[in-house]
Enzyme design. Structure first.
Site, PDB file in Angstrom:
ATOM      1  CB  SER A 151      26.362  93.907  15.518  1.00  0.00           C
ATOM      2  OG  SER A 151      26.735  94.556  14.323  1.00  0.00           O
ATOM      3  N   GLY A 152      23.621  93.613  13.492  1.00  0.00           N
ATOM      4  CA  GLY A 152      23.069  92.950  12.307  1.00  0.00           C
ATOM      5  C   GLY A 152      21.670  92.426  12.501  1.00  0.00           C
TER       6      GLY A 152
ATOM      7  CB  SER B 130      27.534  97.425  11.702  1.00  0.00           C
ATOM      8  OG  SER B 130      27.671  97.410  13.103  1.00  0.00           O
ATOM      9  CB  SER B 131      24.671 101.677  14.371  1.00  0.00           C
ATOM     10  OG  SER B 131      23.583 101.854  13.516  1.00  0.00           O
TER      11      SER B 131
ATOM     12  CD  GLU C  97      30.079  95.556  18.322  1.00  0.00           C
ATOM     13  OE1 GLU C  97      31.228  95.761  18.725  1.00  0.00           O
ATOM     14  OE2 GLU C  97      29.552  96.224  17.406  1.00  0.00           O
TER      15      GLU C  97
ATOM     16  CG  ASN D 203      24.581  95.206  10.091  1.00  0.00           C
ATOM     17  OD1 ASN D 203      24.091  95.201   8.963  1.00  0.00           O
ATOM     18  ND2 ASN D 203      24.107  95.938  11.071  1.00  0.00           N
TER      19      ASN D 203
ATOM     20  CB  THR E  39      20.047 100.902  11.823  1.00  0.00           C
ATOM     21  OG1 THR E  39      21.148 100.852  12.725  1.00  0.00           O
ATOM     22  CG2 THR E  39      20.060 102.226  11.089  1.00  0.00           C
TER      23      THR E  39
ATOM     24  N   GLY F 214      24.563  96.954  19.334  1.00  0.00           N
ATOM     25  CA  GLY F 214      24.167  95.700  19.954  1.00  0.00           C
ATOM     26  C   GLY F 214      25.335  95.016  20.654  1.00  0.00           C
TER      27      GLY F 214
END
Length: 1011
Positions: free
Chosen positions: A156-157, A206-207, A437, A203, A161, A435
């Site tokens: 993540s980050g 973040s998605s 985590e 992030n 995306t 991603g």
């Protein structure tokens, strides 16, 4: 011992166990010292000399493709990324795999010029770029007529995306159509990000869901549609957030960007006023302009065919969620049982108004539960805590179903299913999924997210390692097996074994009396000794661990079953049925039509023992969140399996989201669990590009020299070998198997380049022959046309010359005739002039004679009058004495002087008037001053001879009085004596107006002599 000199680069040991690069420099005292990549100083002594190792030249400045690294180890990989990151090069190849390091800043490498630069170029021709991967997907889809996919993975980050959006932009640009559907696909991202992305600790965007965008293309390469699949939205974020994290972007967009009138209607204020937006103590995000993003979001809704009514209905549901979060419950005691009631507030009233439900029914649905047993129906009051949980479940259900409705609405706008077409639809899939985590507190959502990442890692391992090495064995390729980290055992424990962890969670969720504690106890019993599952240290702890491919992650089992059931109470479903809000009913359409209603807490079901099995069986039919996610994930993996995959590994350089900061330990951990080291080894030693002999010969037949190998006589295998020997340099590593030929990535690029060159040569030959034929045929056609044109031109020219000569003769005739007519006219005119001259002479002489006779008669009469006057005077003077004569003379003189004085005064007045204004006569004279003084016959001019000055000719004879005879005094006559006056005096006294004694110079109008 390594000999060191100034400017050398070496490897030195570091605290994290991975050697770090260092440069040899001189100190002020002339001693050698080492300055590593982080700027730290290292002294050279006997202890450190043994650990210093020389650095390969490729690791000094870095390389585009890490397969070419001389130092093929973890330190070489890490320093290559570090060096390129410092230079601003965020992309690096590992064969056909792209490694992307998040720069945390905007770079000018995504402009239209870069799109054109990377269009229709082979992988490796230009520096690494995400556009190169996108172009390879597009090129191979059209070349091989096979669906492509790009798996974008990372923490993540790490920038997944953004990489997805850049891939979409490139594909939309190279499709060449620039149509409305391309714009719609691009504008779907802002909507999905608004509803599914949020600010987290790691992030800012973040998605919190996964998405797979399948882009469909026509056979010509133009985008004709797309479809978005969403996976596992983190609905719990709507109700609670971790510290320094925000809720989903859409809430902040709406509160900051909506017009004041609309906010007033929805009774909305600032983000700080709502419980659901302040749990993380963070309502703003640095670097994001919520007002601008809301405007972009609204424009995207219009492009995706959302009507204004749809947009308003969405805003109403979002506002209802915020107001629901501010609804509070007060605990009470009813019938000696703990209960609660809703505190009346403006928020509760707005929720009723926005959801369009009755306030009493909403209050009952939030504070009570209705249960049906085999014999009776029971209504149970909820405690304040249970009411809060029920309210949060209702909010999560509304938001989750609203998100699904938005995705379906987007798909309805951009997806067009091919009907009635025999051609297979080609597509490129882009997978942007959450991603890996690992937070301080991980829950059920993190378990599902990490399970999905385990599946993707297995797909990567299977594609890169397993299938490749199995194919080498199958094709009898001499190959040294490469060991790699396989996460299959972790997947077996999570989802593949009969008693896997996800199955145990599902099983316990279906039991009415199942709890998080019983679930954890079962997992300890089944998987406690397997090595993958890490059980709690004691019976009181609720955390368990799993050894993932990226490291150990500990999960808090509290709330697992509740989240997995993802259920909604009967009362709330009935409440939705009574609502008149159309969008709310559309979002809950599946629950309303199926008629299956799930309880919020199965432990509350009051039932008899006889109906226990029936209830349990009914509950087993209800799909849990884990079951739904596993089903959609299996469908995704099947889709990816039938596609030719590309991989983009996103690396997060630091946890602080700062540019130009590279955390070696963090990046090394990501490189390790992504299997990048093993990937480089297998890519360097292996043959990622492979063709069957038929495919290879069909594509590269143009490179075959028939003088060396005749395809009609030799086998396809020998023909393929001949092509490789001719095109590829000696010593190049390529292999031929039983049915396929195996090549490196560089070989494929070389073959493609040579193929294009040879095709260009052949195309030039074909063009030369065709152009020769075309031009010869065109020449003959033009020659025949020229003959026709010449024939008609000559005829036209002859006719034009004839018309010119004819016109010339006509003009000549006209000139001759005009000259003849002119001659006759001049002759007649001359005769007329002679006749006029004679006639005018005769008339002038006749007039002159008439005037002369008249003048003579006038003179005779005048002389007679003068003579008679003179005689009369003589007679009078004879009788006057001298004294009387003198008196008379004096009187005449005085009269004369007086008259002269009058005349002089009159003349002065006239002169003064002339100076002040112009008289009519002067105006006439000035206009006709050009006329000669003597006029033609019949007009006034100079007086005739003998009449020039009648006054001057008067002669007054002096007569002596003594000589006159004495006569009698004559009677005095009254007539004035005119002899004393001149003509000018007479004129001044008796003429009228502006008449003067001078002659008139104006021409008299006379008729011409000839008519």
């Amino acid at each position: 011992m390594v000999h060191l000199s100034k400017g050398d680069f070496v490897w030195v040991e570091s605290s994290d166990g991975v050697p770090i690069g260092a440069e040899v420099k001189l100190t002020d005292t002339g001693q050698l010292q080492l300055i590593d990549d982080e700027g730290k100083e290292h002294k050279i002594n006997k202890k450190t000399e043994g650990t210093i190792k020389p650095m390969h030249p490729t690791s000094v400045k870095g390389v585009d493709d890490m397969i070419r690294l001389g130092d093929l180890n973890e330190a070489g990989l890490l320093r290559n990324l570090l060096v390129r990151h410092k230079e601003g090069h965020i992309y690096t190849y590992t064969g056909s795999i792209l490694v992307a390091v998040n720069p945390y800043q905007l770079l000018p490498i995504y402009t239209t010029d870069y799109v054109h630069m990377y269009t229709d170029r082979r992988l490796g021709e230009l520096p690494p770029h995400v556009f190169a991967i996108a172009d390879s997907c597009f090129f191979n889809m059209r070349r091989n007529r096979k669906n492509q996919c790009c798996v974008i993975s990372g923490e993540s980050g790490a920038g997944k995306t953004e990489s997805t959006k850049l891939m979409l932009q490139f594909l939309a640009a190279v499709s060449g159509q620039h149509s409305w559907i391309e714009q719609q696909i691009l504008e779907a991202n802002p909507i999905l990000e608004a509803f599914g992305n949020a600010k987290t600790i790691r992030n800012d965007n973040s998605s919190r869901f996964g998405k797979y965008i399948d882009i469909n293309f026509t056979p010509g390469g133009a985008i004709e549609g797309a479809r978005v699949e969403q996976y596992l939205l983190e609905k719990s974020r709507v109700c609670r957030q971790a510290p320094e994290e925000r809720n989903y972007h859409i809430f902040y967009y709406m509160l900051m960007g909506m017009q004041a009138e609309q906010k007033k209607i929805l009774s909305l204020g600032s983000a700080a006023e709502y419980n659901y937006l302040t749990m993380g103590n963070c309502t703003s995000c640095e670097g994001r302009d919520d007002v601008t993003e809301y405007a972009h979001f609204r424009s995207a809704l219009k492009i995706l065919m959302f009507t204004e009514n749809d947009s308003w209905e969405i805003s109403k549901l979002l506002a209802a969620i915020l107001h629901l979060g501010n609804v509070k419950f007060e605990g009470t005691i009813v019938n000696n049982l703990e209960a609660c009631k809703v505190n009346k507030s403006s928020h509760f009233n707005m929720v009723c108004q926005l959801l369009e439900v009755a306030p009493k029914q909403l209050e009952n649905s939030l504070t009570q539960r209705f249960f049906t047993t085999a014999r009776d129906s029971v209504t149970k009051s909820l405690t304040s805590a249970q009411a809060v949980d029920g309210r949060d479940a209702f909010v999560k259900a509304i938001y989750g179903r609203l998100f699904i409705w938005v995705v379906d609405k987007i798909n309805a706008a951009i997806y067009k299913k091919a009907e009635g077409s025999d051609e297979v639809q080609q597509s490129i899939g882009l997978l942007d999924i959450f991603g890996f985590e690992n937070f301080k507190k991980n829950s059920f959502e993190q378990l599902c997210i990490n399970y999905a990442n385990e599946q993707l890692q297995q797909f990567f391992v299977k594609h890169v390692f397993k299938l490749e090495q199995e194919e080498y064995t199958r094709e009898n390729i001499v190959w040294k097996h490469i060991d790699y980290q396989d996460n299959q055992h972790t997947l077996d424990v999570l989802a593949n074994k009969p008693m896997n962890m996800l199955s145990l969670i599902d099983e316990e969720s279906n039991f009415p009396k199942g709890t998080d504690t019983t679930m954890l106890h079962k997992m300890n019993q089944v998987h406690g000794k397997g090595g993958i599952y890490i059980p709690p240290k004691n019976n009181y702890e609720t955390e368990f661990g799993i050894k993932h491919f990226a490291g150990e992650v500990y999960y808090d089992s509290k709330g697992f079953l509740e989240k997995n059931r993802d259920t909604l109470s009967t009362d709330l479903i009935e409440l939705v049925k009574t609502s008149t809000n159309k969008l709310l009913k559309q979002a809950f359409q599946n629950q309303l039509t199926t008629g299956t209603v799930k309880s919020i807490n199965p432990r509350m079901v009051i039932t008899t023992s006889s109906s226990l099995r029936q209830t349990s069986d009914a509950k087993k039919q209800v799909p849990t969140l884990t079951g739904q996610f596993r089903k959609s994930l299996e469908s995704l993996m099947k889709t990816l399996t039938v596609c030719q995959p590309y991989f983009i590994r996103c690396i997060k350089p630091n946890d602080f989201k700062k540019p130009m900061l590279f955390d070696r330990e963090l990046c090394m951990r990501q490189l390790r669990y992504s299997g990048m080291m093993e990937t480089i080894r297998i890519r360097k030693a292996g043959y990622p590009v492979r063709y069957t002999f038929d495919e290879f010969l069909g594509r590269y037949r143009v490179l075959l020299k028939t003088s060396l190998c005749d395809p009609k006589k030799e086998s396809k295998e020998k023909c393929c070998e001949s092509i490789c020997k001719t095109v590829l340099a000696k010593g190049e590593d390529w292999k031929t198997g039983k049915t396929k030929i195996f090549l490196k990535d560089s070989h494929d690029t070389m073959l493609e380049v040579e193929r294009m060159k040879e095709l260009n040569v052949k195309a030039l030959i074909i063009q030369k022959v065709l152009k020769g034929y075309k031009h010869r045929r065109q020449f003959l056609r033009q020659k025949a046309a020229a003959l026709v044109i010449q024939k008609y031109w000559r005829g036209h020219k002859g006719r034009k010359l004839y018309r010119t000569v004819q016109h010339g003769y006509a003009r000549l005739q006209a000139q001759v005739r005009s000259r003849q007519l002119h001659f006759h006219y001049q002759k007649k005119r001359h005769a007329a002039l002679v006749l006029q001259t004679e006639l005018r002479g005769y008339l002038a002489r006749k007039e002159w004679k008439r005037k002369r006779n008249a003048v003579i008669l006038l003179q005779a009469q005048t002389r007679g009058v003068l003579a008679r006057k003179a005689l009369k005077k003589m007679k009078r003077d004879m009788y006057l004495s001298a004294k009387q004569k003198e008196e008379e003379r004096q009187a005449n003189l005085e009269r004369q002087k007086k008259l002269e004085e009058v005349l002089r005064q009159k003349k002065e007045d006239e002169d003064k008037a002339k100076t002040e204004s112009i008289t009519d006569q002067e105006m006439v004279d000035s206009i006709f001053d050009f006329l000669p003084p003597i006029m033609v016959g019949g007009q006034e001019g100079q007086a005739p001879v003998g009449f020039e000055n009648l006054e001057g000719r008067r002669i007054i004879e002096e007569i002596d009085i003594d000589d006159l005879p004495m006569e009698e005094e004559l009677p005095k006559e009254d007539d004035d004596d005119l002899d004393e006056y001149s003509f000018s005096k007479f004129a001044s006294m008796y003429f009228q107006g502006a008449a003067s004694p001078s002659h008139i110079r104006q021409r008299l109008r006379t008729a011409p002599a000839l008519p």
